[in-house]
Design a protein around this motif. Structure first.
Motif, PDB file in Angstrom:
ATOM      1  N   LEU A  94     -25.562 -69.747  29.083  1.00  0.00           N
ATOM      2  CA  LEU A  94     -26.074 -69.804  30.456  1.00  0.00           C
ATOM      3  C   LEU A  94     -25.115 -70.549  31.372  1.00  0.00           C
ATOM      4  O   LEU A  94     -25.188 -70.437  32.589  1.00  0.00           O
ATOM      5  CB  LEU A  94     -27.443 -70.499  30.478  1.00  0.00           C
ATOM      6  CG  LEU A  94     -28.578 -69.809  29.715  1.00  0.00           C
ATOM      7  CD1 LEU A  94     -29.871 -70.588  29.869  1.00  0.00           C
ATOM      8  CD2 LEU A  94     -28.768 -68.383  30.211  1.00  0.00           C
ATOM      9  N   ALA A  95     -24.199 -71.317  30.784  1.00  0.00           N
ATOM     10  CA  ALA A  95     -23.303 -72.140  31.591  1.00  0.00           C
ATOM     11  C   ALA A  95     -21.974 -71.445  31.866  1.00  0.00           C
ATOM     12  O   ALA A  95     -21.037 -72.058  32.378  1.00  0.00           O
ATOM     13  CB  ALA A  95     -23.060 -73.480  30.895  1.00  0.00           C
ATOM     14  N   ALA A 345     -28.238 -75.455  30.328  1.00  0.00           N
ATOM     15  CA  ALA A 345     -29.104 -74.481  30.995  1.00  0.00           C
ATOM     16  C   ALA A 345     -29.333 -74.944  32.427  1.00  0.00           C
ATOM     17  O   ALA A 345     -30.362 -75.506  32.753  1.00  0.00           O
ATOM     18  CB  ALA A 345     -30.417 -74.365  30.238  1.00  0.00           C
ATOM     19  N   ASP A 346     -28.328 -74.754  33.260  1.00  0.00           N
ATOM     20  CA  ASP A 346     -28.430 -75.149  34.662  1.00  0.00           C
ATOM     21  C   ASP A 346     -28.251 -73.912  35.533  1.00  0.00           C
ATOM     22  O   ASP A 346     -27.666 -72.920  35.097  1.00  0.00           O
ATOM     23  CB  ASP A 346     -27.306 -76.136  35.028  1.00  0.00           C
ATOM     24  CG  ASP A 346     -27.425 -77.446  34.285  1.00  0.00           C
ATOM     25  OD1 ASP A 346     -28.530 -78.011  34.266  1.00  0.00           O
ATOM     26  OD2 ASP A 346     -26.406 -77.905  33.723  1.00  0.00           O
ATOM     27  N   ALA A 379     -23.474 -80.661  18.485  1.00  0.00           N
ATOM     28  CA  ALA A 379     -24.229 -79.442  18.790  1.00  0.00           C
ATOM     29  C   ALA A 379     -24.224 -79.185  20.295  1.00  0.00           C
ATOM     30  O   ALA A 379     -24.206 -80.119  21.087  1.00  0.00           O
ATOM     31  CB  ALA A 379     -25.664 -79.577  18.281  1.00  0.00           C
ATOM     32  N   PRO A 380     -24.223 -77.913  20.685  1.00  0.00           N
ATOM     33  CA  PRO A 380     -24.248 -77.590  22.118  1.00  0.00           C
ATOM     34  C   PRO A 380     -25.651 -77.736  22.698  1.00  0.00           C
ATOM     35  O   PRO A 380     -26.635 -77.767  21.965  1.00  0.00           O
ATOM     36  CB  PRO A 380     -23.807 -76.126  22.138  1.00  0.00           C
ATOM     37  CG  PRO A 380     -24.216 -75.573  20.811  1.00  0.00           C
ATOM     38  CD  PRO A 380     -24.164 -76.717  19.840  1.00  0.00           C
ATOM     39  N   GLY A 381     -25.704 -77.804  24.008  1.00  0.00           N
ATOM     40  CA  GLY A 381     -27.000 -77.924  24.677  1.00  0.00           C
ATOM     41  C   GLY A 381     -26.821 -78.566  26.032  1.00  0.00           C
ATOM     42  O   GLY A 381     -26.038 -78.105  26.848  1.00  0.00           O
ATOM     43  N   GLY A 382     -27.518 -79.653  26.249  1.00  0.00           N
ATOM     44  CA  GLY A 382     -27.455 -80.288  27.562  1.00  0.00           C
ATOM     45  C   GLY A 382     -28.539 -79.764  28.473  1.00  0.00           C
ATOM     46  O   GLY A 382     -28.332 -79.536  29.651  1.00  0.00           O
ATOM     47  N   ILE A 499     -29.253 -67.950  37.719  1.00  0.00           N
ATOM     48  CA  ILE A 499     -28.789 -68.126  36.341  1.00  0.00           C
ATOM     49  C   ILE A 499     -28.174 -66.799  35.926  1.00  0.00           C
ATOM     50  O   ILE A 499     -28.857 -65.766  35.935  1.00  0.00           O
ATOM     51  CB  ILE A 499     -29.935 -68.547  35.405  1.00  0.00           C
ATOM     52  CG1 ILE A 499     -30.341 -69.991  35.733  1.00  0.00           C
ATOM     53  CG2 ILE A 499     -29.512 -68.434  33.945  1.00  0.00           C
ATOM     54  CD1 ILE A 499     -31.391 -70.581  34.824  1.00  0.00           C
ATOM     55  N   LEU A 500     -26.893 -66.814  35.615  1.00  0.00           N
ATOM     56  CA  LEU A 500     -26.146 -65.595  35.277  1.00  0.00           C
ATOM     57  C   LEU A 500     -26.362 -64.502  36.324  1.00  0.00           C
ATOM     58  O   LEU A 500     -26.483 -63.326  35.997  1.00  0.00           O
ATOM     59  CB  LEU A 500     -26.553 -65.083  33.895  1.00  0.00           C
ATOM     60  CG  LEU A 500     -26.237 -65.998  32.710  1.00  0.00           C
ATOM     61  CD1 LEU A 500     -26.693 -65.359  31.403  1.00  0.00           C
ATOM     62  CD2 LEU A 500     -24.743 -66.307  32.638  1.00  0.00           C
ATOM     63  N   GLY A 501     -26.429 -64.913  37.581  1.00  0.00           N
ATOM     64  CA  GLY A 501     -26.571 -63.942  38.656  1.00  0.00           C
ATOM     65  C   GLY A 501     -28.008 -63.553  38.967  1.00  0.00           C
ATOM     66  O   GLY A 501     -28.254 -62.797  39.905  1.00  0.00           O
TER      67      GLY A 501
END
Lengths: 808, 284
Positions: A94-95, A345-346, A379-382, A499-501
Motif C-alpha cells: 500500500l506504500a 498502510a497510509d 517485519a514490515p508494517g507500520g 490508497i493506490l489511486g
C-alpha cells in the motif's frame, strides 16, 4: 386519525441518534454464534501454511520440498519459483513499495514467508512444513535504523541499479541503499530561525517503540476459485474488502467482476487487517492450482511476528517558547523503522501518515517536520494501531514535548497547555503544518477535566508524597499524567487522500421495503465497532423508521457499494456521512410521496420524527411507514416506484475529535510496579450517536493505550530474533490489569459533517498513551527526570528510579 | 502451533501407566493438567510420541489433612487447593500461593503433581514445597519411593524422578508459624519476576525457625537454608533482614529475560523476600 402516541414516545421508538441502544451484534457474539473466517468450512477445503525463515537476513541457497511432499495429505509446496511465471512472487504494498510473497533468493526478517505448504488439513500442513529443507546462508543483520543508514550491507538489492545508483523510491529521492524516503512538512528555515532566537528551547529525543495491534482473531482467508464460471470468492479478515478486491484484480489479472471479496465477522482489526499479506496471494494461487478452496489462518506467533506491526519511530524534537511559556516554534525529526519492506498502510501521498498533526492542540505559529523511512531486518508494517495514520506518534511527541518544556520553564504542565491551546474563536484553524482543524473548544474541555479530578488537590497531595518519600515515610511516588489530544480522522477528502489511486470516499445504499423496514449497505466493515447498531441509529433519525427495522450489511463486495473500509476512525466521519446523505435522499422522495398522498404541494409538508405533516395542520400526516407502502403500491405521477437511495460521500475535510485525560498513578520505587489509582477521560467526538458504544470504545482504546505505555512491545535481539512472539511476553491486558475508567464528554459538532459526528474509536488510544506515560514520568519529575522511553514495564521504571539514585 | 503426531493413552490404573512407560521408555510422557506439556508439544519443543493421560487413574485427587502431616494427591488441581477449607486452615500458604498461579481457568486444570514434577523453574509449587520441606512420592517398576522436594530439582526440567516413574503424591509436615507467598509478576498468567515462600515460627518474641525458598531466580527453585538461618534467634530487626537477603542473593542465580536484567531481578528478589518475611512474621 388521532395520534395517541406522544411526540417524545415517537422519538424513543425510533432508537435514533443519542440513544444508548443495545448492540444488535451481541446476541450472536455472546452466544458463540459469530461467523469468523476460520468458522468457514467448504467441501473439499484444503489448508495452507507457511515455512517461515528462522533468520532475519539470509540468502537462500536451495529449497528441497521432496520430503514434505511425501507426507500423507500434503498436496503441494509452493515456492517463489512457482509464483514467478505468474508474476506473483512479489506483490505491491500500500506504500508504493513491493514485497516478496515468497522469499525470492533471500529473506529480510525472521518469520518471513519462504514456502507455502498445501495439504488436506492443517495437521498435515504442519508436518509438511517441518520437512521442507531450506539451505540458508547468514547475512549481516541490521536491526538499528541508524546503523542501517550508514551500513555497507544492502538489504534491498532490488532497489539498487546495476551501476550502483539509487533510483527514486515511491516518495522521491533516496539517500542510501537502506533509505526509503524523506518526507517534509512545514517551513524548515523559518522554524530553525525561530528556535535559534527563542528565549527558551527544550529538546528531547524519544523512541516510540515497536508494538503490534494483536487483534484477538488473527489474520486469515479462504480462497475459492470456481473454474467452471471463472469466479474467485475470497473470504477474509479484511478491514477494506473493496480495496482488497481491486488489488487482487490488479495483481492477479482476474477481471474485477469475477472476484467477490467477503469479510465475515471480524474479531478486531486495529489496523492489522488493512494491508495485503502473502497468505492471501498464496491461498488464491493454491486454489487456482488445485481447483479447491484453500484456507490460511495465522497462529498467534505468525500474527505477532509477521503481519503488520505499529510505530517504531525514533523522534527528536525542539520546542521554543517565550519566558512566559508561549510556544513559538516546533521542530521534529523522525527516523522511521519500516522493516524489510515498506508496507505501511497510509494514504498514498502521506508516507508518514498524518505525523504532521504533531503541533497537537496548540497554537504554534512555526513548525517543521522531517521523516526519514529506513529499511531494517524486521517485519514490515507500520500500520495505524487504533489510531488514524501515525497520529499516536504525533500526539505522543507533542504531549511529551509539552511536558519537557514545562520542566525547562519550571511551570505547571496543565497551565502551559492552557496558555497555548488554540482558542475556540480561532476555528477553523489552519495549523503550521497545513491541516485545517474543523472545530474545537479546548479550554472548556480542559477546565472541566481539571475540575473533575480536583487537579490542585492532586498536586498538593503529590507534593506531600514527595516530602514523605524524602523523609523515608513511603516508598511510593505519585504521578499525575496529563494529556490533551487532537485526533485527525475520517480520511478523507479525495483531493488529497487515496490508497493506490482509490479515493478515500465511502458509501451507503439504502432500500426501503414496502412494509416500512429497510436494509442499508455500506462500504465499511465492522470489526467490533457496532456498525449494525449505530448506522441504523443514524438512519432512524434521518428517515423516521425504527432502528430495529433497519438491517445494516457490510463486507460483501457483490452487494455492498464500493468503499475504502474501516480504519483510522473513518467509518462515522465518511460512511456515517454517506448514510445520512443517502437517508436525506430517501426523505426527499418521501416528501414528494407524502405531499401527493396528502394532496398538498411538496413545500407544504414537513418532516417530523417519523412522518411528514402538513405545515400548520399536524393532525394531517403520513408516517414513513405509510409512505414506504405507497412507494410500492401507488402510481404517483412523475415519481418512479420504489424507495431507494445511494450516496457516495467525499468529505470536504477531515474531522478533529479531541479530549482531555488525566491519570493518577502510584509507583513502587523498589519494584517498578505502577498502580493506576484513577483515570479520567473526557472525549469530544462531536455529535454522539450511541453513548453506550462510545463509552465501550473509550474503555477499549484506553486499555490498549495502557498496554502500549506500560509494557506491550515487539522486541528484537541483535540477531533480529523476535523476543516477544507469544502472549507470555507480549502484554495483552486482562480485566485484572485494567483500572476503572471515568468517562466524560463535551460536544463540539463538526461543522462540515452532515450530522456533526467526528469519530471516537481511536481517540482514547491516541490520548491515552501519552497520559499513562506522562503519569510515570511525572512521578519522577521532582527527582530530576525529564524523559524516559516507553514501554514503562517494571524493570524500566525500576531503572529510572535507580538512575535517579532512589534506591539508596 | 500444531504438535507432531502422537499416540494418546488413557489407562485406568497405575499399572497400565507403568507398563506403557516401560514399553516406550523416554518416548512416553505422562500428562496431568497438560498446561506445561501441551504448549511445549505445540511449539514442537517437546516431542512426545506416546502421551499418557493420567485423568482416569484413580487415587490421586485426595487431600488428607492430618494432625502432623498433609497428603495431597498429584492430580489435585490448584482450584481444589484453594477451595479446601481444612487445608486453608492447616497450611494457608498453599492457598495464598495457588491464588497467585496463572488465572482461574488454568487453575481448574493445573495440578499440584504436574506443577512440581515438570521441573519448570517458573512454576510456583516447587519453591513452595521446598519451603515446606515436602516429600514427593513417586512410583515406578521397583515400587514406591520418596524424594525430598529439596533434593528433587537438578536443573531446568531435570529432576530426580526417573523416566519410568510417576509422581503420585506430595506429603508435608503441617506447617507451623506465620506464612507468606509473595510474587511479583508482569501480568495475570505470568511466571514470577521473583517470588518468595516463607514460613516462620516465633517463640518468645524471637524467630525460632525460618524456611525460605525462591522461585524463578535460577534454573531450579532455590531453598535458601542460609537465608532462613540468618533470621533464627533475631527479632527480625533490620540487620537480620539484611543478612537474610544477602544470604538469599548468594544462593540465587537469575538470568536476563524479557522481565529484566540480572541486577533488577536481584534487587526485586531482595524486596520481595523482605516483604514476604515481614508479612510472615506479622502472622507468626
Amino acid at each position: 386519525m388521532k395520534d395517541e402516541v406522544t411526540r417524545e414516545e415517537r422519538v424513543d421508538n425510533l432508537k435514533g441518534m443519542g440513544c444508548s441502544r443495545k448492540r444488535v451484534e451481541d446476541a450472536r457474539f455472546t452466544q458463540g454464534k459469530g461467523n469468523y473466517v476460520d468458522d468457514l468450512k467448504l467441501d473439499g477445503m484444503l489448508f495452507g501454511d507457511f515455512v517461515r525463515s528462522p533468520y532475519a537476513h539470509a540468502r537462500i541457497k536451495s529449497i528441497d520440498t521432496a520430503a514434505a511432499l511425501e507426507v500423507p495429505g500434503v498436496l503441494a509446496v509452493l515456492t517463489a519459483a512457482d509464483l514467478e511465471p505468474l508474476g506473483l512472487h512479489w506483490m505491491p504494498t500500500l506504500a508504493g513499495d513491493k514485497q516478496m510473497v515468497l522469499a525470492d533468493g533471500k529473506v529480510l526478517f525472521q518469520g518471513q514467508e519462504v514456502a507455502f505448504v498445501v495439504a488436506e488439513d492443517r495437521f498435515a500442513a504442519a508436518d509438511g512444513i517441518e520437512l521442507v529443507e531450506v539451505d540458508y546462508e547468514d547475512l549481516p543483520v541490521l536491526v538499528d535504523p541508524f546503523e542501517a543508514l550508514t551500513s555497507d550491507v544492502v538489504l534491498r538489492e532490488d532497489l539498487v541499479a546495476e551501476d550502483g545508483t539509487l533510483p527514486d523510491g515511491a516518495h522521491g529521492p533516496r539517500k542510501h541503499a537502506n533509505h526509503i524516503f524523506t518526507w517534509e512538512a512545514g517551513d524548515k528555515a523559518p522554524t530553525a530561525e525561530v528556535i535559534a532566537n527563542a528565549e527558551v528551547v527544550a529538546e528531547e529525543s524519544m523512541y516510540y517503540h515497536r508494538t503490534h495491534p494483536c487483534p484477538l482473531e488473527t489474520c486469515g482467508c479462504v480462497a475459492s476459485m470456481d473454474k467452471v464460471n471463472g469466479k474467485l470468492t475470497l473470504w477474509g479478515t479484511f478491514q477494506a474488502p473493496h480495496a482488497i478486491r481491486t488489488i487482487v484484480s490488479l495483481i492477479s489479472g482476474l477481471e474485477e467482476h469475477n472476484i467477490r471479496v467477503i469479510s465475515p465477522d471480524i474479531g478486531g482489526g486495529f489496523g492489522n487487517k488493512v494491508g495485503a499479506y502473502p497468505g492471501y496471494v498464496c491461498s488464491v494461487v493454491a486454489s487456482i492450482v488445485t481447483g479447491k478452496p484453500v484456507k490460511w489462518i495465522e497462529d498467534r506467533m505468525d500474527n505477532l511476528m509477521t503481519t503488520a506491526f505499529a510505530r517504531d519511530y525514533h523522534m527528536t524534537g525542539k520546542i521554543s517558547a517565550t519566558k512566559e511559556g508561549k510556544i513559538t516554534g516546533l521542530q521534529c525529526h523522525v527516523t522511521a523503522d519500516h522493516g524489510g519492506f515498506d508496507a505501511c498502510a497510509d494514504p498514498t501521498k502521506f508516507p508518514a501518515g498524518f505525523m504532521n498533526i504533531c503541533t497537537g492542540s496548540y497554537d504554534i505559529p512555526t513548525a517543521y517536520l522531517e521523516v526519514d523511512g529506513v529499511y531494517t531486518n524486521k517485519a514490515p508494517g507500520g500500520v495505524s494501531y487504533r489510531c488514524s495514520f501515525r497520529v499516536t506518534e504525533a500526539v505522543y511527541f507533542i504531549e511529551r514535548m509539552i511536558e519537557v518544556l514545562a520542566i525547562k520553564l519550571d511551570m505547571d504542565a496543565a497551565e502551559l497547555r492552557r496558555i497555548n491551546f488554540i482558542r475556540k474563536e480561532q476555528f477553523p484553524y489552519t495549523a503550521a503544518l497545513g491541516w485545517e482543524y474543523d472545530s474545537g473548544d479546548y479550554h472548556t474541555a480542559w477546565d472541566k477535566a481539571l475540575k473533575a479530578v480536583d487537579y490542585d488537590g492532586l498536586r498538593a497531595e503529590q507534593a506531600q508524597r514527595v516530602a514523605d518519600f524524602k523523609a523515608g515515610k513511603t516508598r511510593k511516588l505519585m504521578g499525575i499524567g496529563l494529556s490533551f489530544f487532537t485526533e485527525i480522522v475520517g480520511a478523507g477528502p479525495v483531493k488529497n487522500c487515496d490508497i493506490l489511486g482509490l479515493g478515500m470516499f465511502d458509501s451507503c445504499e439504502i432500500r426501503i421495503h414496502p412494509t416500512g423496514s429497510a436494509i442499508a449497505r455500506l462500504g465499511t466493515i465492522s470489526q467490533g465497532q457496532g456498525h449494525a447498531t449505530t448506522f441504523a441509529q443514524i438512519l432512524a433519525s434521518e428517515i423516521g423508521l425504527p432502528a430495529d427495522s433497519i438491517t445494516i450489511e457490510e463486507g460483501d463486495t457483490d452487494t455492498a457499494p464500493y468503499g475504502l473500509g474501516t480504519y483510522g476512525s473513518r467509518s462515522t466521519p465518511v460512511a456515517g456521512a454517506a448514510t445520512a446523505m443517502a437517508g436525506r435522499k430517501i426523505r426527499a422522495k418521501a416528501q414528494m410521496i407524502a405531499a401527493y398522498l396528502l394532496e398538498v404541494h411538496d413545500d407544504d409538508v414537513e418532516f417530523d420524527v417519523d412522518r411528514f405533516v402538513v405545515k400548520g395542520a399536524p393532525e394531517r400526516f403520513k408516517t414513513m411507514k405509510d409512505i414506504a407502502f405507497a412507494a410500492y403500491n401507488q402510481a404517483i405521477p412523475g415519481i418512479e416506484p420504489g424507495l431507494e437511495a445511494v450516496s457516495y460521500y467525499d468529505p470536504p475535510n477531515m474531522t478533529y475529535p479531541f479530549g482531555a485525560y488525566v491519570c493518577v498513578m502510584d509507583i513502587d520505587v523498589d519494584t517498578g510496579v505502577p498502580e493506576i489509582r484513577r483515570f479520567y477521560a473526557l472525549d469530544d467526538c462531536g455529535t454522539r450517536i450511541n453513548p453506550m458504544i462510545i463509552e465501550g470504545q473509550v474503555h477499549g482504546g484506553l486499555t490498549e493505550a495502557l498496554a502500549v505505555a506500560l509494557g506491550q512491545e515487539i522486541a528484537y535481539d541483535d540477531m533480529g530474533n523476535c523476543k516477544t512472539g507469544t502472549l507470555m511476553d507480549f502484554f495483552l491486558p486482562t480485566a485484572w490489569e485494567v483500572p476503572n475508567y471515568e468517562t466524560d464528554f463535551t460536544v463540539t459538532p463538526s461543522p462540515h459533517h452532515p450530522i456533526g459526528a467526528k469519530g471516537v474509536g481511536e481517540s482514547p488510544h491516541v490520548g491515552g498513551v501519552p497520559c499513562f506515560s506522562n503519569a510515570v514520568q511525572d512521578a519522577f519529575r521532582p527527582f530530576g527526570n525529564t524523559h524516559t522511553n516507553m514501554p514503562h514495564d517494571h524493570w524500566r521504571i525500576w531503572k529510572t528510579a535507580n538512575a535517579l539514585g532512589l534506591h539508596g | 502451533m500444531i504438535p507432531a503426531a502422537f499416540e494418546y493413552y488413557r489407562p485406568k490404573d497405575m499399572a497400565g501407566v507403568l507398563s506403557l512407560l516401560e514399553e516406550h521408555g523416554d518416548d512416553a510422557r505422562v500428562m496431568a493438567g497438560g498446561h506445561s506439556l501441551i504448549p511445549m508439544m505445540k511449539l514442537r519443543m517437546a516431542e512426545v510420541p506416546h502421551l499418557i493421560d493420567l485423568q482416569d487413574v484413580g487415587g490421586m485427587t485426595g487431600i488428607e489433612v492430618g494432625t502432623d502431616t498433609i497428603r495431597i494427591g498429584a492430580m489435585v488441581t490448584q482450584a481444589a487447593i484453594i477451595d479446601h477449607a481444612a487445608l486453608a486452615v492447616a497450611a494457608p500458604i498453599l492457598r495464598e500461593a495457588s491464588l497467585q498461579i496463572a488465572d482461574p481457568q488454568v487453575r481448574y486444570m493445573g495440578t499440584v503433581g504436574g506443577n512440581v514434577a515438570n521441573g519448570d523453574p517458573g512454576n510456583d509449587m516447587p519453591g513452595l514445597m521446598q519451603c515446606l520441606d515436602a516429600t514427593f512420592v513417586v512410583v515406578g517398576p521397583e515400587g514406591e519411593r520418596s524424594i525430598p522436594a529439596r533434593d528433587f530439582y537438578e536443573a531446568a526440567y531435570m529432576t530426580a524422578r526417573e523416566d519410568d516413574e510417576v509422581l503420585t503424591a506430595v506429603t508435608l509436615p503441617t506447617p507451623k508459624g506465620g506464612h507468606a507467598y509473595e510474587k511479583q509478576k508482569r501480568k495475570i498468567g505470568d511466571y514470577a519476576t521473583a517470588a518468595a515462600a516463607v514460613q516462620i515460627v516465633k517463640e518468645a518474641g524471637a524467630c525460632a525457625s525460618a524456611s525460605i525458598a525462591m522461585t524463578n531466580l535460577s534454573d531450579t527453585p532455590v531453598f535458601s537454608e542460609a537465608a532462613g538461618a540468618a533470621l533464627v534467634g533475631s527479632t527480625l530487626d533490620e540487620a537480620a533482614l539484611n543478612a537474610a537477603v544477602a544470604a538469599m542473593l548468594n544462593d540465587i542465580d537469575p538470568s536476563e529475560d524479557n522481565r529484566g536484567p540480572v541486577a533488577f531481578k536481584k534487587h526485586v528478589a531482595g524486596v520481595i523476600l523482605r516483604r514476604a518475611v515481614t508479612r510472615a512474621w506479622s502472622r507468626a
